[in-house]
Design an enzyme around this catalytic site. Structure first.
Site, short mmCIF file in Angstrom:
data_model
loop_
_atom_site.label_atom_id
_atom_site.label_comp_id
_atom_site.label_asym_id
_atom_site.label_seq_id
_atom_site.Cartn_x
_atom_site.Cartn_y
_atom_site.Cartn_z
N LYS A 116 20.20 -19.54 28.54
CA LYS A 116 20.20 -19.31 29.99
C LYS A 116 21.64 -19.21 30.50
CE LYS A 116 15.90 -21.26 31.84
NZ LYS A 116 15.17 -21.44 30.58
N GLU A 200 21.32 -25.91 39.06
CA GLU A 200 21.10 -24.85 40.06
C GLU A 200 20.58 -25.44 41.37
OE1 GLU A 200 19.49 -21.23 37.13
OE2 GLU A 200 18.12 -22.31 38.45
N HIS A 235 3.69 -23.91 34.57
CA HIS A 235 4.42 -22.85 33.86
C HIS A 235 3.55 -22.00 32.96
CE1 HIS A 235 8.13 -24.52 35.32
NE2 HIS A 235 7.71 -25.69 34.94
N ARG A 291 10.84 -9.72 24.76
CA ARG A 291 9.60 -9.42 24.03
C ARG A 291 8.68 -8.62 24.94
NH1 ARG A 291 9.29 -14.48 26.30
NH2 ARG A 291 7.49 -14.79 27.66
#
Ligand code: MV4
Length: 666
Positions: A116, A200, A235, A291
């Site tokens: 990330k 963040e 998620h 992907r």
């Protein structure tokens, strides 16, 4: 173009890739674990190679075994699908070293996007908007604390090597940060082998909007518009759609431009997804997936493109099949992920046999991407996905209507599923208004998890009608097989001496038991239900469905039975009932003794067999009347009746041996 490829995956995506290969005339090699030896994807491929035992680490994650299969079968390329090795840079490298084309991005792109922090640094340089935050190399507590102060609380601490929300921690005050950093580091180190963190600004209720991008080996990158994936649970995406609803045109255009810039910045090749968060009119890059994603069919439905075909062509060195100017959005598509999981049980996977499996009919508006067939096992080895149900129509509300109808028609018995939950989301007014967000399920939880209710009169009437019609059919079969087919004793009409023909059926479900008294009528059955009386009639049609007429209201429902258990599939609801039959329970209680005993004191109303007769498991042998209910004694197994101890009209005591029975081979 390749002449043969190996599909290094299983389930629906392996079937899906095989379908495109077949259409393009490309031979396919499946790989499978012992748990998938009879799986659908193996049948859909031209050849199949066993990888090993069921655990993924011993099969679908074994890059060496997959490469050996490619070498032994002469596969020129490997399609990794999603999950498993699809974002494994080392495997992509091993393919190149083995001179087998990895159908996907370069190992370098996989690695760069797998971090990330690195991906954000690359995006920052490309001018892609990021969530305000820190993703620097200085990982000291002091640096992270200072970053949080600079950003402003609440902040989100994330593992740089994480994905899918793993290792994320919301921190509301400076006092909580040190412990959060410590915990996130520990978790990241153990889960990903890399404890690099980033901090963040926390967005409280973002939407999850992602852009499908595609690059070829000639330096061209296009996008195929965005998808909204906000309806998620922990998620795990539940419903995805394209295009994103209620997205201002200028945001849509800016997001597309940023996504393409992101892919161009890294010279991206292949199918990729640039993920953004969208909140308060602004969007922020969060990560890029290297992907083909689970939800790619909604993009295919609105663009009319086959993204697997694009992957194959790009991997074979061909230019992208279309230019950006050639691509446009037509209509709206929605995908629902149908899972063998139990929403009432915390969405835990539901393992079992798909005893009954009937997807909705496919066509221009409905697509079912599945990897399972009736009687397949949903095992604990792999993701318990049953299918992706994808619908398309000219606009979102029309697509939504098709989704609701398709979900209602999706029939699965044998495992718990999320079908009713999905139906609840699709029917929710907020979803209809396009008020999608990552907190949708939390916000509307009370509506989406209704209390389970007892079967209503409509369901009870259907259940009773199904039981009665099947008994009538069974009696007809037995009468035909008996020496005296016209005997009145073969007529299942509840006949009594000096009394109205009636009997009572008792049904049990999670809420308790409910009785239905059945009065036989020339044209059907008068049913006394908890809420009143209804006239029921109908038939079991050739497909086994119940064609019902209850007080003139006609409809076809599917009733799946196993022993005394019934599942009534009606307009998206799955009603599970058990016929409370003490006699059958008594037979179960003591099937081995060879004697079938009276489950309670009662009177013999019908003797349906005679000594020496051969019967099949479940055949009715004798009928008792007790507690104003009719109880059928049935054969506990295939075998023969050796002695009949009573005649019609006899009174029997509880536990009295009624017949002696010998199981076949017993
Ligand atoms: C976030 C966030 C709020 N603020 N980042 C990142 C991985 C992705 N799968 C979930 N992620 C989130 N990152 C900031 N700064 C909220 C989420 C998030 C989320 C994002 C999109 C869709 C569903 C989600 C569910 C939980 C959290």
């Amino acid at each position: 173009m390749f002449s043969k490829i190996l599909i290094a995956n299983r389930g629906e995506i392996a079937c899906r890739v095989a379908r495109t290969c077949r259409r393009l005339g490309i031979a396919t090699v499946a790989v499978y674990s012992d748990a998938d030896a009879d799986a659908m994807h193996v049948d859909l491929c031209d050849e199949a190679w066993r990888l090993g035992p069921p655990p993924a680490r011993d099969s679908y994650l074994r890059g060496d075994a997959i490469l050996e299969a490619a070498a032994r079968t002469g596969a020129q390329a490997i399609h990794p699908g999603y999950g498993f090795l699809s974002e494994n840079a080392a495997f992509a490298r091993a393919c190149a070293e083995a001179d087998v084309v990895f159908i996907g991005p370069t190992p370098e792109a996989i690695e760069a996007m797998g971090s990330k922090s690195e991906s954000k640094r690359l995006m920052e340089r490309a001018g892609v908007p990021l969530v305000p935050g820190y993703h620097g190399a200085d990982q000291s507590d002091a640096a992270l604390l200072a970053a949080a102060e600079n950003i402003g609380y609440p902040v989100l601490v994330k593992a740089s090597a994480g994905g899918g929300g793993k290792g994320m921690r919301v921190v509301n005050t400076p006092a909580d940060l040190p412990a959060a950093i410590e915990g996130a580091r520990r978790e990241a180190a153990s889960a990903f082998g890399d404890d690099t963190l980033l901090v963040e600004k926390f967005l409280g209720a973002p939407r999850h909007v992602e852009l499908q991008v595609f690059g070829d080996t000639h330096g061209t990158v296009v996008h195929l518009f965005e998808r909204d994936c906000s309806i998620q649970r922990r998620h795990q995406k539940v419903i995805e759609e394209a295009p994103a609803p209620n997205l201002p045109a200028e945001v849509r255009a800016a997001l597309a431009q940023a996504g393409v810039a992101a892919a161009q910045a890294i010279g991206y090749v292949g199918a990729g997804t640039v993920e953004f968060l969208y909140q308060d009119g602004r969007f922020y890059f969060i990560e890029m997936n290297t992907r083909l994603q689970v939800e790619h069919p909604v993009t295919e439905m609105i663009t009319g493109q086959d993204l697997v075909e694009w992957q194959l062509r790009v991997a074979a060195g061909e230019p992208l099949p279309l230019t950006q100017a050639d691509l446009s959005v037509s209509g709206h598509a929605i995908e629902a992920r149908v899972y063998a999981e139990d929403p009432a049980g915390g969405f835990l996977p539901s393992i079992g046999t798909l005893r009954h499996l009937r997807p909705p009919t496919e066509g221009p508006h409905v697509r079912v991407d599945t990897g399972v067939r009736p009687k397949d096992e949903v095992s604990m080895h792999y993701d318990p996905m049953i299918a992706k149900l994808v619908v398309w129509d000219a606009d979102r509300l029309s697509a939504l209507r098709r989704l609701r109808t398709a979900l209602e028609r999706y029939q699965v018995v044998g495992v718990a599923t999320n079908l009713e939950f999905l139906g609840g989301v699709a029917a929710h007014p907020a979803f209809g208004r396009g008020e999608v967000g990552t907190r949708f399920i939390d916000t509307h939880e009370a509506d989406l998890f209704p209390e389970t209710t007892a079967a209503d009169d409509g369901v009870l009437a259907l259940a009773a009608l199904d039981v009665l019609l099947r008994r009538q059919r069974q009696a007809g079969t037995l009468a035909a097989a008996s020496g005296d087919p016209h005997s009145p004793w073969h007529v299942p009409n509840g006949w009594r001496l000096n009394d109205d023909n009636h009997q009572t059926l008792v049904f049990r479900d999670e809420s308790g038991t409910q009785a239905v008294t059945v009065h036989y009528r020339p044209t059907g059955y008068r049913l006394d239900l908890p809420g009143g009386t209804r006239l029921a009639r109908g038939e079991i049609d050739a497909s086994g469905d119940l064609v019902s007429d209850i007080d003139g209201f006609r409809r076809r429902v599917t009733v799946v039975r196993q022993g005394l258990d019934l599942v009534i599939l009606d307009r998206g609801r799955h009603h599970r009932l058990t016929l409370d039959d003490p006699a059958a329970r008594a037979a179960d209680r003591d099937p081995g003794a060879g004697g079938l005993v009276a489950p309670m004191p009662g009177k013999v109303t019908r003797v349906l067999v005679e000594a020496g007769q051969t019967v099949d498991k479940g055949d009715p042998l004798m009928v008792l009347e007790a507690m104003k209910m009719e109880h059928t004694i049935t054969a506990p197994a295939d075998g023969s009746v050796t002695t009949v101890h009573f005649e019609t009209g006899d009174q029997v005591a509880d536990g009295a041996p009624l017949l002696d029975f010998e199981a076949k081979g017993g």
